[in-house]
Design a protein around this motif. Structure first.
Motif, PDB file in Angstrom:
ATOM      1  N   VAL A 183       0.885  -1.172   0.000  1.00  0.00           N
ATOM      2  CA  VAL A 183       0.000   0.000   0.000  1.00  0.00           C
ATOM      3  C   VAL A 183       0.917   1.214   0.000  1.00  0.00           C
ATOM      4  O   VAL A 183       1.720   1.400   0.913  1.00  0.00           O
ATOM      5  N   GLY A 184       0.824   2.017  -1.041  1.00  0.00           N
ATOM      6  CA  GLY A 184       1.735   3.141  -1.207  1.00  0.00           C
ATOM      7  C   GLY A 184       1.399   4.298  -0.273  1.00  0.00           C
ATOM      8  O   GLY A 184       0.303   4.367   0.310  1.00  0.00           O
ATOM      9  N   ALA A 185       2.368   5.188  -0.156  1.00  0.00           N
ATOM     10  CA  ALA A 185       2.236   6.323   0.762  1.00  0.00           C
ATOM     11  C   ALA A 185       1.021   7.199   0.434  1.00  0.00           C
ATOM     12  O   ALA A 185       0.453   7.838   1.309  1.00  0.00           O
ATOM     13  N   ARG A 186       0.643   7.203  -0.839  1.00  0.00           N
ATOM     14  CA  ARG A 186      -0.515   8.029  -1.221  1.00  0.00           C
ATOM     15  C   ARG A 186      -1.824   7.340  -0.911  1.00  0.00           C
ATOM     16  O   ARG A 186      -2.900   7.927  -1.070  1.00  0.00           O
ATOM     17  N   ASN A 187      -1.756   6.095  -0.534  1.00  0.00           N
ATOM     18  CA  ASN A 187      -2.977   5.322  -0.285  1.00  0.00           C
ATOM     19  C   ASN A 187      -3.103   4.833   1.149  1.00  0.00           C
ATOM     20  O   ASN A 187      -4.003   4.048   1.455  1.00  0.00           O
ATOM     21  N   THR A 188      -2.199   5.295   2.018  1.00  0.00           N
ATOM     22  CA  THR A 188      -2.191   4.780   3.396  1.00  0.00           C
ATOM     23  C   THR A 188      -3.534   4.976   4.088  1.00  0.00           C
ATOM     24  O   THR A 188      -3.912   4.199   4.955  1.00  0.00           O
ATOM     25  N   GLN A 189      -4.229   6.023   3.705  1.00  0.00           N
ATOM     26  CA  GLN A 189      -5.541   6.250   4.337  1.00  0.00           C
ATOM     27  C   GLN A 189      -6.697   6.050   3.357  1.00  0.00           C
ATOM     28  O   GLN A 189      -7.764   6.644   3.520  1.00  0.00           O
ATOM     29  N   VAL A 204       0.483  -7.893   3.526  1.00  0.00           N
ATOM     30  CA  VAL A 204       0.271  -6.510   3.095  1.00  0.00           C
ATOM     31  C   VAL A 204       1.341  -5.644   3.769  1.00  0.00           C
ATOM     32  O   VAL A 204       1.532  -5.716   4.984  1.00  0.00           O
ATOM     33  N   MET A 205       2.060  -4.875   2.961  1.00  0.00           N
ATOM     34  CA  MET A 205       3.030  -3.928   3.529  1.00  0.00           C
ATOM     35  C   MET A 205       2.451  -2.521   3.373  1.00  0.00           C
ATOM     36  O   MET A 205       2.181  -2.084   2.252  1.00  0.00           O
ATOM     37  N   ILE A 206       2.261  -1.849   4.504  1.00  0.00           N
ATOM     38  CA  ILE A 206       1.668  -0.507   4.461  1.00  0.00           C
ATOM     39  C   ILE A 206       2.746   0.534   4.662  1.00  0.00           C
ATOM     40  O   ILE A 206       3.445   0.549   5.670  1.00  0.00           O
ATOM     41  N   LYS A 207       2.860   1.417   3.680  1.00  0.00           N
ATOM     42  CA  LYS A 207       3.828   2.502   3.816  1.00  0.00           C
ATOM     43  C   LYS A 207       3.219   3.644   4.610  1.00  0.00           C
ATOM     44  O   LYS A 207       1.993   3.860   4.582  1.00  0.00           O
ATOM     45  N   ARG A 208       4.074   4.348   5.295  1.00  0.00           N
ATOM     46  CA  ARG A 208       3.600   5.506   6.052  1.00  0.00           C
ATOM     47  C   ARG A 208       3.163   6.600   5.081  1.00  0.00           C
ATOM     48  O   ARG A 208       3.809   6.834   4.058  1.00  0.00           O
ATOM     49  N   GLY A 209       2.078   7.263   5.386  1.00  0.00           N
ATOM     50  CA  GLY A 209       1.568   8.332   4.530  1.00  0.00           C
ATOM     51  C   GLY A 209       2.567   9.480   4.405  1.00  0.00           C
ATOM     52  O   GLY A 209       3.369   9.707   5.320  1.00  0.00           O
ATOM     53  N   ILE A 210       2.492  10.183   3.294  1.00  0.00           N
ATOM     54  CA  ILE A 210       3.448  11.268   3.034  1.00  0.00           C
ATOM     55  C   ILE A 210       3.444  12.284   4.174  1.00  0.00           C
ATOM     56  O   ILE A 210       4.492  12.789   4.573  1.00  0.00           O
ATOM     57  N   SER A 211       2.269  12.580   4.680  1.00  0.00           N
ATOM     58  CA  SER A 211       2.192  13.474   5.847  1.00  0.00           C
ATOM     59  C   SER A 211       1.571  12.751   7.034  1.00  0.00           C
ATOM     60  O   SER A 211       0.932  13.363   7.884  1.00  0.00           O
ATOM     61  N   GLY A 212       1.791  11.466   7.064  1.00  0.00           N
ATOM     62  CA  GLY A 212       1.119  10.672   8.088  1.00  0.00           C
ATOM     63  C   GLY A 212       1.916  10.555   9.375  1.00  0.00           C
ATOM     64  O   GLY A 212       3.145  10.484   9.357  1.00  0.00           O
ATOM     65  N   THR A 213       1.208  10.503  10.460  1.00  0.00           N
ATOM     66  CA  THR A 213       1.874  10.292  11.749  1.00  0.00           C
ATOM     67  C   THR A 213       2.067   8.790  11.985  1.00  0.00           C
ATOM     68  O   THR A 213       1.462   7.949  11.303  1.00  0.00           O
ATOM     69  N   ILE A 214       2.881   8.491  12.975  1.00  0.00           N
ATOM     70  CA  ILE A 214       3.106   7.098  13.368  1.00  0.00           C
ATOM     71  C   ILE A 214       1.779   6.469  13.807  1.00  0.00           C
ATOM     72  O   ILE A 214       1.429   5.346  13.440  1.00  0.00           O
ATOM     73  N   GLU A 215       1.026   7.227  14.567  1.00  0.00           N
ATOM     74  CA  GLU A 215      -0.286   6.766  15.052  1.00  0.00           C
ATOM     75  C   GLU A 215      -1.223   6.449  13.875  1.00  0.00           C
ATOM     76  O   GLU A 215      -1.934   5.444  13.881  1.00  0.00           O
ATOM     77  N   GLU A 216      -1.193   7.318  12.858  1.00  0.00           N
ATOM     78  CA  GLU A 216      -2.061   7.073  11.694  1.00  0.00           C
ATOM     79  C   GLU A 216      -1.650   5.812  10.934  1.00  0.00           C
ATOM     80  O   GLU A 216      -2.500   5.080  10.420  1.00  0.00           O
ATOM     81  N   LEU A 217      -0.344   5.572  10.869  1.00  0.00           N
ATOM     82  CA  LEU A 217       0.115   4.348  10.207  1.00  0.00           C
ATOM     83  C   LEU A 217      -0.415   3.114  10.953  1.00  0.00           C
ATOM     84  O   LEU A 217      -0.899   2.153  10.352  1.00  0.00           O
ATOM     85  N   LEU A 218      -0.343   3.176  12.270  1.00  0.00           N
ATOM     86  CA  LEU A 218      -0.841   2.051  13.070  1.00  0.00           C
ATOM     87  C   LEU A 218      -2.351   1.881  12.918  1.00  0.00           C
ATOM     88  O   LEU A 218      -2.864   0.764  12.876  1.00  0.00           O
ATOM     89  N   GLN A 219      -3.042   3.003  12.820  1.00  0.00           N
ATOM     90  CA  GLN A 219      -4.498   2.918  12.621  1.00  0.00           C
ATOM     91  C   GLN A 219      -4.824   2.291  11.264  1.00  0.00           C
ATOM     92  O   GLN A 219      -5.786   1.543  11.125  1.00  0.00           O
TER      93      GLN A 219
END
Ligand code: PEP
Ligand code: MN
Length: 339
Positions: A183-189, A204-219
């Protein structure tokens, strides 16, 4: 609150349990994954966990104060290992190396990259066939036909595939040809995409969002897990900050923080993280020392001619050297305890 139920819990036992959870003011979501069934209770009331002590059908019960639950280490302390088959793992205490071009470009390119990976002992090949590009006029990938061709050649060579899925409709058509959905950084959410990836039984490997926080990545990881898929890998790939001297700001702080908050393996992408070829090795090795469980980087036979991200892509000689240095650095890291 997370209650893992026993595999033989009866419907009546479950109803009784859910009734009691509701009584303490918690709303229940039932989650069934490849590995187990969980009742995730969301609520704020304080209660004594011993209240559930005599209920039948409970395997395990935990109070998890984090907003994310199933990916939290407060629930599951043992690290999650991702088993890709044939002895290939992404897991704590190990160092997975994933390398390949930004974009899959041609049969010839796939062949030479595979030969390079085999010679270097790298078991997982990265590459995009569906490319998220800032400009609609840039090369956007070979699509599903490119993936099928790549899969055939990779399987012959015993190499696993990690590649980006951009939308829900691609999940099924890609299924037989991927080992890890990225899941690319542009699609993390992109929560619809995450929900649907919860229904598959592949990693599934989820990349951290371009402006995403650590908490958002975990969510975001929680979305996939709660959809039913526990096979998750987190990826730090740099975030957008005010700094313009590098493409992104690789946030290596995220590695020990993610590892302390979650049981999921954490990998780092230094290529997108810094975006400058000559500095990718330094960041890769720093990531190893920061506690990463894997490194994913870009390599190409002639980076200057790559269809995308050539400026951050290593040639094969640089890649072979880096793979070796990653292993040496990891061997050094193992000589002293982290975390
Ligand atoms: C990639 O891995 O090629 C990619 C597009 O990554 P990201 O989503 O991190 O930008
Ligand atoms: Mn790229």
């Amino acid at each position: 609150m997370i209650i893992q139920t026993k595999s033989d819990i009866s419907e009546a036992q479950k109803d009784k349990l859910i009734g009691e959870i509701n009584r303490v003011g918690y709303k229940i979501t039932e989650v069934k994954t490849q590995k187990g069934t969980y009742l995730v209770g969301i609520g704020t009331a304080d209660f004594d966990i011993r209240r559930f002590g005599h209920f039948e059908g409970i395997e395990d019960i935990h109070i998890v104060s984090d907003d994310y639950k199933l990916v939290s280490k407060k629930w599951k302390v043992d690290p999650t290992a991702i088993d890709l088959g044939d002895g290939v793992f992404i897991k704590d205490g190990d160092m997975a190396i994933m390398a390949g071009p930004c974009s899959i470009e041609s049969e010839e390119q796939i062949r030479v990259v595979i030969d390079h990976l085999k010679a270097t002992g790298i078991k997982i090949m990265r590459g995009g066939v569906f490319k998220p590009r800032s400009s609609p006029y840039a090369f956007r990938g070979l699509g599903i036909d490119g993936l099928k061709l790549w899969y055939e050649l990779a399987r012959e060579a015993g190499i696993k595939i990690v590649t980006e899925v951009m939308q829900v409709s691609q999940i099924e058509e890609m299924y037989d040809y991927v080992d890890i959905y990225q899941v690319g950084a542009r699609n993390t959410q992109n929560f619809n995409l995450l929900d649907e990836l919860g229904r598959v039984d592949k990693a599934v490997m989820i990349k951290r969002g371009i402006s995403g926080t650590i908490e958002e990545l975990l969510q975001s990881a929680e979305y996939v897990f709660s959809g039913g898929n526990e096979k998750l890998v987190l990826c730090e790939r740099g975030i957008r900050t005010y700094e313009r001297a590098s493409r992104n700001t690789l946030d290596l702080n995220a590695v020990p923080i993610l590892k302390s908050k979650s049981h999921l393996p954490v990998v780092v992408d230094p290529s997108h993280g810094i975006g400058i070829r000559e500095f990718v090795p330094q960041m890769a090795l720093s990531a190893v020392m920061s506690g990463a469980d894997g490194i994913i980087y870009e390599t190409h036979q002639v980076p200057e001619k790559a269809y995308s991200d050539g400026q951050q892509t290593l040639n094969f000689a640089q890649s072979a050297l880096l793979a070796d240095q990653i292993r040496q650095t990891f061997a050094l890291r193992k000589t002293f305890p982290l975390l």
